[in-house]
Design a protein around this motif. Structure first.
Motif, short mmCIF file in Angstrom:
data_model
loop_
_atom_site.label_atom_id
_atom_site.label_comp_id
_atom_site.label_asym_id
_atom_site.label_seq_id
_atom_site.Cartn_x
_atom_site.Cartn_y
_atom_site.Cartn_z
N SER A 149 0.81 -1.21 0.08
CA SER A 149 0.02 0.04 -0.16
C SER A 149 0.88 1.31 0.11
O SER A 149 2.03 1.34 0.70
N HIS A 150 0.61 2.33 -0.87
CA HIS A 150 1.19 3.65 -0.89
C HIS A 150 0.55 4.66 0.19
O HIS A 150 -0.59 4.67 -0.09
N ILE A 151 1.54 5.14 1.05
CA ILE A 151 1.09 6.01 2.22
C ILE A 151 1.78 7.42 1.91
O ILE A 151 2.65 7.46 2.02
N ARG A 152 0.77 8.51 1.38
CA ARG A 152 1.35 9.66 1.48
C ARG A 152 1.38 10.39 2.85
O ARG A 152 0.42 10.70 3.27
N GLN A 153 2.61 10.72 3.18
CA GLN A 153 2.78 11.49 4.89
C GLN A 153 2.32 12.83 4.70
O GLN A 153 2.36 13.34 3.51
N THR A 154 2.16 13.43 5.97
CA THR A 154 1.76 14.97 5.69
C THR A 154 2.56 15.71 5.28
O THR A 154 2.58 17.03 4.95
N ASP A 155 3.99 15.40 5.29
CA ASP A 155 5.04 16.05 4.98
C ASP A 155 5.46 15.97 3.56
O ASP A 155 6.35 16.35 3.00
N GLY A 156 4.54 14.99 2.68
CA GLY A 156 4.91 15.02 1.38
C GLY A 156 5.36 13.83 0.82
O GLY A 156 5.62 13.17 -0.27
N GLN A 157 6.04 13.07 1.74
CA GLN A 157 6.75 11.88 1.50
C GLN A 157 5.89 10.75 1.29
O GLN A 157 5.02 10.57 1.94
N LEU A 158 6.37 9.77 0.30
CA LEU A 158 5.64 8.51 0.09
C LEU A 158 6.18 7.12 0.75
O LEU A 158 7.44 6.87 0.47
N VAL A 159 5.47 6.58 1.45
CA VAL A 159 6.01 5.40 2.20
C VAL A 159 5.19 3.91 1.55
O VAL A 159 4.06 4.33 1.42
N ILE A 160 5.85 3.13 0.83
CA ILE A 160 5.31 1.94 0.18
C ILE A 160 5.42 0.97 1.54
O ILE A 160 6.35 0.53 2.06
N VAL A 161 4.23 0.47 1.95
CA VAL A 161 3.94 -0.47 3.20
C VAL A 161 3.80 -1.68 2.89
O VAL A 161 2.68 -1.84 2.20
N PRO A 162 4.35 -2.88 3.37
CA PRO A 162 3.80 -4.16 2.98
C PRO A 162 2.66 -4.33 3.56
O PRO A 162 2.37 -3.96 4.79
N ASN A 163 1.63 -5.00 3.01
CA ASN A 163 0.47 -5.03 3.38
C ASN A 163 0.30 -6.13 4.59
O ASN A 163 -0.53 -5.88 5.53
N ALA A 164 1.40 -6.73 4.87
CA ALA A 164 1.53 -7.72 6.06
C ALA A 164 1.52 -6.82 7.20
O ALA A 164 0.95 -7.28 8.43
N MET A 165 2.10 -5.98 7.10
CA MET A 165 2.16 -5.08 8.33
C MET A 165 0.97 -4.15 8.82
O MET A 165 0.72 -4.05 10.10
N LEU A 166 0.13 -3.81 7.80
CA LEU A 166 -1.11 -3.18 8.00
C LEU A 166 -2.18 -4.32 8.58
O LEU A 166 -2.90 -3.82 9.21
N PHE A 167 -1.87 -5.63 8.10
CA PHE A 167 -2.69 -6.51 8.60
C PHE A 167 -2.63 -7.18 9.79
O PHE A 167 -3.40 -7.36 10.73
N LYS A 168 -1.32 -7.17 10.26
CA LYS A 168 -0.84 -7.86 11.71
C LYS A 168 -0.95 -6.93 12.73
O LYS A 168 -0.97 -7.21 13.94
N ASN A 169 -0.70 -5.72 12.43
CA ASN A 169 -0.56 -4.56 13.50
C ASN A 169 -1.80 -3.69 13.68
O ASN A 169 -2.68 -3.60 12.73
N PRO A 170 -1.94 -3.16 14.90
CA PRO A 170 -3.26 -2.11 14.99
C PRO A 170 -3.10 -0.97 14.10
O PRO A 170 -2.22 -0.36 13.99
N LEU A 171 -4.26 -0.82 13.32
CA LEU A 171 -4.52 0.35 12.49
C LEU A 171 -5.65 1.48 12.91
O LEU A 171 -6.45 0.85 13.11
N THR A 172 -4.94 2.52 12.72
CA THR A 172 -5.78 3.68 13.08
C THR A 172 -6.12 4.44 11.98
O THR A 172 -5.35 4.90 11.22
N ILE A 173 -7.55 4.43 11.66
CA ILE A 173 -8.12 5.09 10.57
C ILE A 173 -8.76 6.50 10.94
O ILE A 173 -9.76 6.33 11.52
#
Length: 289
Positions: A149-173
């Motif tokens: 998944s591609h996450i654009r941080q508030t400072d403009g940087q793009l972070v490419i995150v493995p989906n397993a990390m988003l699935f296995k850890n607590p995720l705040t929406i």
């Protein structure tokens, strides 16, 4: 000359066997061409069927990919049996099973992210455009793919995150709802009237444009601080990070202005010093001044 004759005989046998297999190879090629056409047709039909569904585009593409892979596996199995009559579907499936186990161990992390991506795509939560926070990474969701998944941080940087990390850890929406509750702390001097101060703060917050009127505004006296009575000021505003920052700025400015207009003191920190022995104060004479 005997080795040469043996080699020539082997070449003749290979050529004869190849010629004998030509009809089978031709049929196998036809089967592969038919497989290609059927795979394209199945994918087009599936795309047309799912066009009216609410599935995410990435999930639709995944289903089309799986359908095409299934058709190609069946077509390759049929072509292999035609070319090599000694092969049976059971032996081919057994070979595929052993191979899949070996591939699974070799690409464990890849398949983990792949399966996590399927589960994330099948969820209704975490949409494109949502602001999320996971393991210290916070930003706007720009893309949800099968493995990442591609996450654009508030400072403009793009972070490419493995989906397993988003699935296995607590995720705040943070933008799961349209509004979010925000809290600031405001202190008034001990000499001020608590009830009157609460009313002034409440009126200041109610007059701010960024406050959502349908939600309650809550003002609570929180604690006796070192130099002030602290109020917990809570209200609701837009859920995006920029909405929260803008609203907090408006609220702080409005409360400060209202307290100043009402003559209510927002104290600086006070310190009371206590000495064990009395201090003598010497008064300066006029000549020393």
């Amino acid at each position: 000359m005997e080795p040469v004759n043996i080699l020539l005989q082997q070449l003749r046998d290979i050529a004869r066997a190849s010629i004998e297999m030509l009809p089978q190879l031709a049929v196998a090629v036809v089967v592969l061409l038919l497989t290609w056409g059927i795979a394209r047709g199945v994918q087009a039909l599936l795309s047309r069927v799912m066009s009216g569904s609410k599935l995410r585009p990435s999930l639709k593409e995944l289903f089309e990919l799986f359908a095409g892979i299934f058709v190609w596996v069946m077509g390759l199995m049929i072509a292999a049996v035609i070319v090599f009559p000694n092969l049976t579907p059971s032996s081919i499936l057994a070979g595929l099973g052993i191979g899949s186990v070996a591939i699974g161990f070799a690409f464990k992390d890849v398949f983990e992210n792949f399966l996590a991506g399927i589960i994330i795509l099948s969820r209704r939560k975490m949409r494109i455009g949502d602001h999320i926070e996971c393991e210290g990474i916070e930003g706007e969701v720009k893309k949800i793919a099968i493995r990442e998944s591609h996450i654009r941080q508030t400072d403009g940087q793009l972070v490419i995150v493995p989906n397993a990390m988003l699935f296995k850890n607590p995720l705040t929406i943070r933008t799961d709802q349209e509004v979010r509750r925000v809290t600031v702390i405001c202190g008034v001097a001990y000499g001020e009237d608590v009830d009157a101060s609460r009313d002034v703060i409440a009126k200041a917050v109610e007059g701010c444009k960024s406050v959502v009127g349908e939600k309650p505004i809550q003002i609570f006296a929180r604690e006796f601080n070192s130099s002030s009575i602290d109020f917990e000021v809570t209200w609701w505003t837009g859920s995006k990070p920029v909405d929260v920052r803008q609203s907090r700025d408006e609220i702080v400015a409005a409360v400060k202005r209202a307290l100043d207009d009402a003559g209510i003191e927002i104290p600086f920190p006070y310190r009371t010093l206590t000495f064990k022995e009395p201090l003598s104060l010497a008064q300066q004479g006029e000549g020393d001044q």
